[in-house]
Design a protein around this motif. Structure first.
Motif, PDB file in Angstrom:
ATOM      1  N   ALA A  41      96.283 -51.850   1.982  1.00 57.16           N
ATOM      2  CA  ALA A  41      95.640 -52.586   3.070  1.00 57.16           C
ATOM      3  C   ALA A  41      94.154 -52.697   2.735  1.00 57.16           C
ATOM      4  O   ALA A  41      93.441 -51.694   2.699  1.00 57.16           O
ATOM      5  N   VAL A  42      93.701 -53.915   2.457  1.00 56.88           N
ATOM      6  CA  VAL A  42      92.340 -54.139   1.977  1.00 56.88           C
ATOM      7  C   VAL A  42      91.529 -54.849   3.048  1.00 56.88           C
ATOM      8  O   VAL A  42      91.979 -55.820   3.660  1.00 56.88           O
ATOM      9  N   GLY A  43      90.317 -54.342   3.285  1.00 56.97           N
ATOM     10  CA  GLY A  43      89.442 -54.965   4.273  1.00 56.97           C
ATOM     11  C   GLY A  43      88.221 -54.108   4.518  1.00 56.97           C
ATOM     12  O   GLY A  43      87.848 -53.267   3.695  1.00 56.97           O
ATOM     13  N   ASP A  44      87.605 -54.287   5.669  1.00 55.46           N
ATOM     14  CA  ASP A  44      86.379 -53.583   6.032  1.00 55.46           C
ATOM     15  C   ASP A  44      86.611 -52.072   6.077  1.00 55.46           C
ATOM     16  O   ASP A  44      87.444 -51.587   6.845  1.00 55.46           O
ATOM     17  N   GLU A  45      85.869 -51.348   5.260  1.00 59.88           N
ATOM     18  CA  GLU A  45      86.020 -49.901   5.178  1.00 59.88           C
ATOM     19  C   GLU A  45      85.692 -49.197   6.495  1.00 59.88           C
ATOM     20  O   GLU A  45      86.217 -48.136   6.802  1.00 59.88           O
ATOM     21  N   ARG A  46      84.818 -49.800   7.282  1.00 58.04           N
ATOM     22  CA  ARG A  46      84.328 -49.112   8.481  1.00 58.04           C
ATOM     23  C   ARG A  46      85.403 -48.884   9.535  1.00 58.04           C
ATOM     24  O   ARG A  46      85.323 -47.956  10.328  1.00 58.04           O
TER      25      ARG A  46
END
Length: 339
Positions: A41-46
């Motif tokens: 699942a790739v996206g905003d780390e925050r």
């Protein structure tokens, strides 16, 4: 984050997980394993902690955070080595040492046909040749462009060898993909992020060369750009880095092989031609790379290197390449591979 599915999980369970990942604002990437699938699942780390809730879904074994900044290229996502399929007969990353060979640039029909027949006879598996050539000097030979691509396709028809050739900008990527079996990203473009994204959207394996001043982490982050666009068929290529040494064109970093093997599941190819810049050093570096566990080699071979339009001093003549291939078998066998 990676979501590890249970062994034998149903397709409907996986589809529900994919749907939920998208709902949470992330892009899912399914990686099929022999026993189970994992989903990156790739996206905003925050906001990645929200993904932890997926662990309670049916068919999910656990949700694991990825510590490395490169996610899809990391061994945390895929433990077993990836095998990149090029054609029905050729795959990179398995138990065979794959040899890509041919001239630096396509200069004429006679030259590329003679080169293709020679490397095929010697046992090469893939034909290399540049149709578009990014050069340090604007006055140097820049390649035959589409005419060169057509000649490479003709050489493939003649020999049956798949073709690897360089893509130099996003505008011509689709054109190159029409002809090539592998899209090469050269050292100068290894951080051309627009180009990396573009080839990530194309359905062709990508040979990504390491930039001449790149760290290993930067190299893997470039691979991540390609993979995050949906193209998981990435092959890493060490081609030498720039150091203070002047005896060779670059310093061929063979230690990159075990380092990359520890950090990523992607196959690793070595380019001793650009790595040394001298045909006298190419064969020894091929032997060393094979012994160190490389998955493939990319070697420049030219029937008349004294009159080559580019990189003649580092190109092997066909007879020398043939002798090298005979000896290379011993080093491949010592590393547990075949030619």
């Amino acid at each position: 984050m990676i979501i590890v599915m249970k062994a034998g999980a149903a397709k409907k369970d996986r589809d529900e997980v994919l749907k939920r990942i998208r709902e949470l604002g992330y892009r899912p990437h399914v990686i099929h394993g022999e026993i189970r699938d994992v989903i990156g699942a790739v996206g905003d780390e925050r906001g990645k902690t929200v993904l932890q809730s997926i662990e309670s879904m049916h068919g999910v074994e656990n949700v694991v955070p990825i510590l490395q900044p490169y996610k899809l290229a990391s061994k945390e996502v895929r433990k077993e080595p990836s095998v990149v399929r090029i054609s029905d007969e050729v795959s990179i990353g398995g138990d065979r040492l794959i040899i890509m060979a041919g001239p630096c640039s396509v200069e004429s029909e006679q030259q590329i046909m003679e080169s293709a027949l020679a490397v095929k006879k010697a046992g090469a598996h893939i034909l290399r040749g540049g149709a578009f050539k990014p050069r340090t000097s604007p006055y140097s030979f820049q390649g035959l462009e589409e005419d060169g691509l057509k000649l490479l396709a003709k050489a493939r028809d003649l020999t049956g060898l798949p073709v690897v050739t360089e893509v130099i900008n996003p505008e011509t990527a689709d054109l190159v993909a029409e002809y090539a079996d592998i899209l090469q990203i050269g050292a100068r473009n290894s951080q051309n992020f627009a180009l990396l994204k573009k080839v990530g959207q194309l359905k062709r394996p990508v040979l990504l060369k390491r930039g001449m001043s790149m760290t290993i982490q930067e190299f893997l982050m470039s691979a991540e750009y390609i993979m995050s666009e949906g193209n998981q068929s990435v092959i890493l290529c060490e081609r030498g880095i720039r150091t203070f040494e002047t005896a060779t064109r670059n310093t061929l970093d063979l230690s990159a092989i075990p380092v990359l093997k520890e950090k990523t599941h992607l196959p690793v190819v070595i380019d001793p031609s650009h790595g040394t810049g001298n045909h006298h050093y190419v064969a020894p570096m091929c032997f060393a790379a094979a012994a160190a566990g490389a998955d493939g080699l990319i070697v420049e071979v030219h029937p008349d290197p004294e009159h080559a339009s580019s990189d003649g001093p580092q190109s092997l003549k066909p007879a020398k390449f043939d002798r090298m291939m005979e000896k290379l078998k011993l080093f491949a066998e010592a590393a547990g591979k075949t030619l």
